[in-house]
Each structure stands twice: as structure tokens, then as C-alpha cells.
Design an enzyme around this catalytic site. Structure first.
Site, short mmCIF file in Angstrom:
data_model
loop_
_atom_site.label_atom_id
_atom_site.label_comp_id
_atom_site.label_asym_id
_atom_site.label_seq_id
_atom_site.Cartn_x
_atom_site.Cartn_y
_atom_site.Cartn_z
N THR A 160 0.86 -1.19 0.00
CA THR A 160 0.00 0.00 0.00
C THR A 160 0.89 1.24 0.00
O THR A 160 0.96 1.95 0.99
CB THR A 160 -0.91 0.03 1.25
N PRO A 161 1.59 1.47 -1.11
CA PRO A 161 2.54 2.60 -1.13
C PRO A 161 1.81 3.94 -1.08
O PRO A 161 0.60 3.99 -1.30
CB PRO A 161 3.24 2.43 -2.48
N THR A 162 2.54 5.00 -0.80
CA THR A 162 1.95 6.34 -0.85
C THR A 162 1.70 6.70 -2.31
O THR A 162 2.54 6.42 -3.17
CB THR A 162 2.91 7.34 -0.20
N CYS A 218 6.97 2.11 7.17
CA CYS A 218 5.70 2.39 7.86
C CYS A 218 5.54 3.80 8.41
O CYS A 218 4.50 4.42 8.21
CB CYS A 218 5.52 1.41 9.00
C1 UDX Z 1 7.66 -0.08 12.81
C2 UDX Z 1 6.92 -0.40 14.12
O1 UDX Z 1 7.88 -0.51 15.19
C3 UDX Z 1 6.14 -1.70 13.97
O2 UDX Z 1 5.39 -1.94 15.16
C4 UDX Z 1 5.21 -1.58 12.78
O3 UDX Z 1 4.51 -2.81 12.58
C5 UDX Z 1 5.98 -1.21 11.52
O4 UDX Z 1 6.74 -0.01 11.74
P1 UDX Z 1 9.91 -0.90 11.66
O5 UDX Z 1 9.73 0.28 10.77
O6 UDX Z 1 10.18 -2.22 11.06
O7 UDX Z 1 8.62 -1.10 12.59
O8 UDX Z 1 11.15 -0.63 12.68
P2 UDX Z 1 11.31 0.25 14.01
O9 UDX Z 1 12.15 -0.52 14.94
O10 UDX Z 1 10.04 0.74 14.54
O11 UDX Z 1 12.21 1.49 13.52
C6 UDX Z 1 11.73 2.48 12.64
C7 UDX Z 1 12.76 3.57 12.46
O12 UDX Z 1 12.90 4.34 13.66
C8 UDX Z 1 14.16 3.05 12.16
O13 UDX Z 1 14.77 3.86 11.19
C9 UDX Z 1 14.88 3.13 13.49
O14 UDX Z 1 16.26 3.25 13.35
C10 UDX Z 1 14.26 4.41 14.05
N1 UDX Z 1 14.33 4.48 15.52
C11 UDX Z 1 13.68 3.57 16.31
C12 UDX Z 1 15.03 5.54 16.14
O15 UDX Z 1 15.61 6.39 15.45
N2 UDX Z 1 15.06 5.62 17.51
C13 UDX Z 1 14.41 4.71 18.30
O16 UDX Z 1 14.46 4.87 19.52
C14 UDX Z 1 13.70 3.65 17.67
#
Ligand code: UDX
Ligand code: UDX
Ligand code: ADP
Length: 470
Positions: free
Chosen positions: A91-93, A276
Site C-alpha cells: 500500500t505505497p503512498t 511504515c
Molecule cells: C515499525 C513499528 O515498530 C512496527 O510496530 C510496525 O509494525 C511497523 O513499523 P519498523 O519500521 O520495522 O517497525 O522498525 P522500528 O524498529 O520501529 O524502527 C523504525 C525507524 O525508527 C528506524 O529507522 C529506526 O532506526 C528508528 N528508531 C527507532 C530511532 O531512530 N530511535 C528509536 O528509539 C527507535
């Protein structure tokens, strides 16, 4: 309703693949078939090298494949055989048209739903698994109901996936909660319980939450928006720390010890990436605007704006520290994935940073332990721009190790927090770099005092560089 015996998952991506592989792993008496229209992807799922890198995934897939876990391009056949169908398509933007840059493109969800309506010869539970804007289930229901017959009925559920990449398998084995939304009708509630029974094979019942359809859909957008908001909040504070001499790690720790705030997800960084957060925030902004709630839209938009600001701030800091020009300088970028333990690069901060470096005519050497070279070229190339690929190839070099990337570099920039970057021989790297040798730590992960002792000039997000000289 009889227990589920046959599951079809439409979409063999980051969500559908691991989720349904784990269902097969945990429920040996359910036959699970993961389908995709992309034959190459299905072939990869059937090979020794799976299309997704995810710790623990190989073991799960290899132990059930050919037993009760199958992969196929024959979507119609497996729709027909299934009692329950997960829709896990992308489901892209939207890139153009109404809501371009903000709204989700639901064309794939609609196509998959229409296919289900068209080919089904028996009743099904249809489960929306892709992250979609609120009320998508309503559209799916309208399509399915218009195609109901005396023998074919559809129940629609929303079952958003909360797994994070890099920890997908442990998240699926031990989720904080599973959320299942349904229409509050008799048959909707029965369908909800039937899916709950599948998860109850390995998840305690008290962790399976049931809600109405709309709460479930909105909760997924809201959870991602709240998580992203925490990162933007700590990143906003990181700028204040750099300007004042406070240390953002110390601030995050002190605040996180308040149980009302909590310690997780407060790590300052070069900016969040992944498929996401940005997409869901912009979805929420678009939804709020559509609902005529401009203040709400503006509030959430700021989370996204702060993330863009953080990436730009980091880049500007690098350029100004390198004496206001990086033309012809070599910048070594460590990490290209959007976080550690994944090969996924969608919305990675590395892409924004490196594009800015290229615009300033720097030479960029990139090393990431999991991202394929071709993916890096794809991400850095502007589609449709003539000869752009050649220009990109001229500016960047993809390296087989951090040492190769750092050789003769003016600056080392840490973008992804891969554990191996902590273990590098920084004495060797220092010897190989131009002097002064700069390190920019976008993940607050390196031992800055030790690097300063070696001779590096170290800049860490959320920490005042002058503090290090004291
Ligand atoms: C996220 C949600 O965590 C998950 O519950 C949902 O289903 C999908 O989106 P994801 O994108 O896979 O998961 O990874 P996530 O660990 O959430 O990290 C997202 C981004 O935030 C990464 O770039 C990560 O490096 C960054 N991040 C995360 C930070 O910069 N600081 C943090 O403290 C945590
Ligand atoms: C706050 C901080 O909690 C405390 O740590 C700090 O030292 C002083 O400021 P206080 O203002 O006394 O304490 O009360 P608090 O319980 O935080 O509530 C503040 C306001 O937020 C109240 O109006 C409360 O009704 C409201 N609130 C709180 C909500 O609307 N929703 C919530 O979930 C919590
Ligand atoms: P996500 O991160 O949400 O899992 P991905 O892009 O990784 O998204 O995966 C979605 C998958 O869905 C892609 O492999 C795509 O080919 C597949 N797909 C899209 N539409 C259909 C469809 N109508 N039938 C089968 N597969 C589909």
C-alpha cells in the site's frame, strides 16, 4: 464455525511472508499457502536464499516448507481452497492524483479483493493485514458483499501487524498483543473468534484484543504515529542538547525512568526510516484533512517535518564541519539499511543524506553488510532522469568492508547502527583516513572518548562536540 484448516496469504512481502510462515510453524494442522503475482519473489521463497533477510526466518521457513507451508503464483487456486485469506499486499503512498504524496494507494488492495470476489466458490473470512487507512475494510466489504451468493459469504476482519523488521520472528512469537477488529454482527464476531483461535495456538488469550473494525484500523495508524512521535520528540531535544551541552542519552535515560514515559524508543538518531512510519503519519494527516480536522492534521504533520529537519540538520552539520565544502572529498557512509538487522532500505535516512552529498559533488563510499549493491543504485537513482544512473555510478562506490570505505576518506558517517561498527579497528581506520579525520555518529553508538584519544574529531547527534575537547 469450524476451525481454520486452509489459509491463503495474498502478498509475499515483509509482512505476509514472515507472518504466515510463523502461523505454519506454530499450527501444523493448518495448510498455509503464501501467494504473489511476482514470480521471482515466489521463486526466491522456494530457494535457499529467501527474498528477505530477517534473523530466525530461515529456520521457520525451512522447517515447514513443503509440509504445511507452500509458496505459489497461482493466486486464484489458493483463494478457492482457503477458509481464511490474509490480504498483505503493498500500500505505497500515492505518487500522483488526489492525495499524491500523502494518501495510500489502495489499488493493490482493491485488485486483490476483487480477485477474491471473482473466483471464490465457497465462504471465506477475509483479513485485512496490510497497513491501510481507516475505513478501507468498508470498501473491501462493499466489493465482497456485492459478490455474495447463497453459497458464498464473506466476513471481513482487520488484523493489523505490529512486527518490526529485524525482530520480526521474535515479535511474531511473543507479540505484546494481537489485534482483531470485526463488524459487531453475529457472523462478524464468530469470524473474529475463529481467527483468535488460530493465534491462541501460541499466544495467551489475554494478549489477543478484539475491537470493532474501525478501532482496529485506526489503532495501527495511531501506534505507528505515536512511536514516530517519540523519535521526533527526542530528535527535537537532540538539537537543544547540541546547542547547550546537555547530553541527549542522559536526558532520554532520565526521562525514560519515569514509568509514565517509559524507556523504549527514545534513542535519538539521524531520523527514522522504514516503510511504515512516514507512510502512516502522512496517511493520518491526509485522513484528518479529509475529516476537516486541520489542527489535528497539522499536529501530526509536525512529526514528519521534524524528521526531515533532523536529516537536513545532520547533513548541514557535516558540510559546515568539513570547512563548508565537501566537493571532491570522500565521505565513507557506514550503513544503508533503515535500521540494523535488515536489508530493507525503504525511506532510509541514508538515501536522503547521500543524495545531498552527491549534490555537493562529494565522492561517497558506502558499506552495508546486508544491502545489495543493485538496491543502493536503485535507491539513489531518480527514475526517468536520463543518464542519471551513470552520474550516480560516478559519484558513489559500493564497498565490501568498512575499511575499504574509510580508505582515504575525509569523514566517516554512521547511518545504520549495525553491531559490527562497534568492533572495527579504529586505529587502522584512522591511519588510512585523511587528516583531520572526522567521525559523524548518527546513531550515538560509538565510543566517542576512545575515538578522540585515537585522534578523530568526533561529532555525535545530541552531544555538544566542544564537550569532548574539555
Ligand atoms: C515499525 C513499528 O515498530 C512496527 O510496530 C510496525 O509494525 C511497523 O513499523 P519498523 O519500521 O520495522 O517497525 O522498525 P522500528 O524498529 O520501529 O524502527 C523504525 C525507524 O525508527 C528506524 O529507522 C529506526 O532506526 C528508528 N528508531 C527507532 C530511532 O531512530 N530511535 C528509536 O528509539 C527507535
Ligand atoms: C505534572 C507531572 O506529572 C509531574 O511529574 C510534575 O512534577 C508536575 O507536573 P501535575 O500537573 O500535578 O504533575 O499532574 P498530572 O497528573 O501530570 O496531570 C496534569 C494534567 O494532565 C491534569 O490536568 C490531568 O488531568 C491531565 N491528564 C493527565 C490527562 O488529561 N490525561 C492523562 O492521561 C494524564
Ligand atoms: P509489505 O511490506 O506491506 O509486506 P511488500 O511490498 O514487501 O509490502 O509486499 C507486498 C507484496 O504483495 C509484493 O510482493 C507484491 O508483488 C504482492 N502483491 C501485490 N498485489 C498482489 C495481488 N493482487 N496478488 C498477489 N500478490 C500481490
Amino acid at each position: 464455525m469450524a476451525p481454520i484448516k486452509n489459509i491463503c496469504c495474498i502478498g509475499a512481502g515483509y509482512v505476509g511472508g514472515p507472518t504466515c510462515a510463523v502461523i505454519a510453524y506454530k499450527c501444523h494442522d493448518i495448510k498455509v499457502t503464501i501467494c504473489d503475482i511476482n514470480a521471482q519473489r515466489i521463486e526466491a521463497w522456494m530457494s535457499d536464499k529467501l527474498p528477505i533477510y530477517e534473523p530466525g526466518l530461515d529456520e521457520v521457513v525451512f522447517s515447514r516448507r513443503g509440509k504445511n507451508l507452500f509458496f505459489s503464483t497461482d493466486v486464484d487456486k489458493h483463494i478457492q481452497e482457503a477458509d481464511l485469506i490474509f490480504v498483505s499486499v503493498n500500500t505505497p503512498t500515492k505518487k500522483k492524483g488526489l492525495g499524491a504524496g500523502m494518501a495510500a494507494d489502495l489499488a493493490y488492495v482493491e485488485a486483490a479483493t476483487r480477485r477474491i470476489a471473482q473466483v471464490s466458490t465457497s465462504s471465506k473470512i477475509v483479513v485485512e493485514k496490510s497497513t491501510v487507512p481507516c475505513r478501507t475494510a468498508e470498501s473491501m466489504r462493499a466489493i465482497l458483499e456485492a459478490n455474495c451468493t447463497a453459497n458464498v459469504k464473506f466476513d471481513i476482519l482487520s488484523n493489523p501487524e505490529f512486527l518490526a523488521e529485524g525482530t520480526a520472528i521474535s515479535d511474531l512469537f511473543n507479540p505484546d498483543r494481537v489485534l482483531i477488529g470485526s463488524l459487531q454482527t453475529e457472523s462478524g464476531k464468530v469470524a473474529q473468534q475463529t481467527l483468535a483461535d488460530v493465534y491462541a495456538n501460541w499466544i495467551p488469550r489475554e494478549n489477543i484484543i478484539t475491537t470493532n473494525l474501525w478501532s482496529s484500523e485506526l489503532s495501527k495508524l495511531a501506534a505507528n504515529a505515536l512511536l514516530a512521535q517519540r523519535i521526533s520528540s527526542i530528535n527535537a531535544l537532540s538539537a537543544v542538547c547540541e546547542a547547550t551541552g546537555a547530553d541527549v542519552d542522559e536526558v532520554a535515560y532520565a526521562c525514560g525512568r519515569d514509568t509514565r514515559i517509559g524507556s523504549k524508543f527514545l534513542k535519538a538518531s539521524v531520523g527514522f526510516g522504514g516503510s511504515c512510519f512516514q507512510k502512516d503519519i502522512l496517511n493520518l494527516v491526509y485522513l484528518s484533512t479529509q475529516l476537516n480536522l486541520p489542527e489535528v492534521a497539522e499536529y501530526w504533520k509536525q512529526v514528519y517535518t521534524m524528521n526531515e529537519y533532523q536529516k537536513n540538520r545532520f547533513t548541514r552539520n557535516i558540510i559546515s564541519t568539513l570547512f563548508n565544502t565537501i566537493t571532491n572529498k570522500k565521505i565513507a557512509v557506514l550503513g544503508f539499511a533503515f535500521k540494523k538487522d535488515t536489508g530493507d532500505t525503504r525511506e532510509s535516512a541514508a538515501i536522503t543524506l547521500i543524495k545531498s552529498f552527491m549534490e555537493e559533488n562529494a565522492r561517497v563510499a558506502i558499506y552495508d553488510p546486508k544491502v545489495e549493491a543493485e538496491q543502493i543504485y536503485l535507491d539513489l537513482t531518480e527514475p526517468g532522469v536520463v543518464d542519471n544512473r551513470k552520474q550516480v555510478e560516478k559519484c558513489i562506490e559500493i564497498c565490501g568492508s568498512a575499511y575499504e570505505a574509510a580508505k582515504d576518506a575525509d569523514a566517516l558517517v554512521v547511518v545504520t547502527e549495525w553491531d559490527e561498527f562497534r568492533q572495527l579497528d579504529y586505529n587502522r581506520i584512522y591511519k588510512d583516513m585523511h587528516k583531520p579525520a572526522f567521525v559523524f555518529d548518527g546513531r550515538l553508538m560509538l565510543d566517542a572518548p576512545k575515538l578522540r584519544d585515537i585522534g578523530f574529531k568526533v561529532h555525535v547527534i545530541g552531544k555538544n562536540p566542544l564537550e569532548g575537547r574539555a
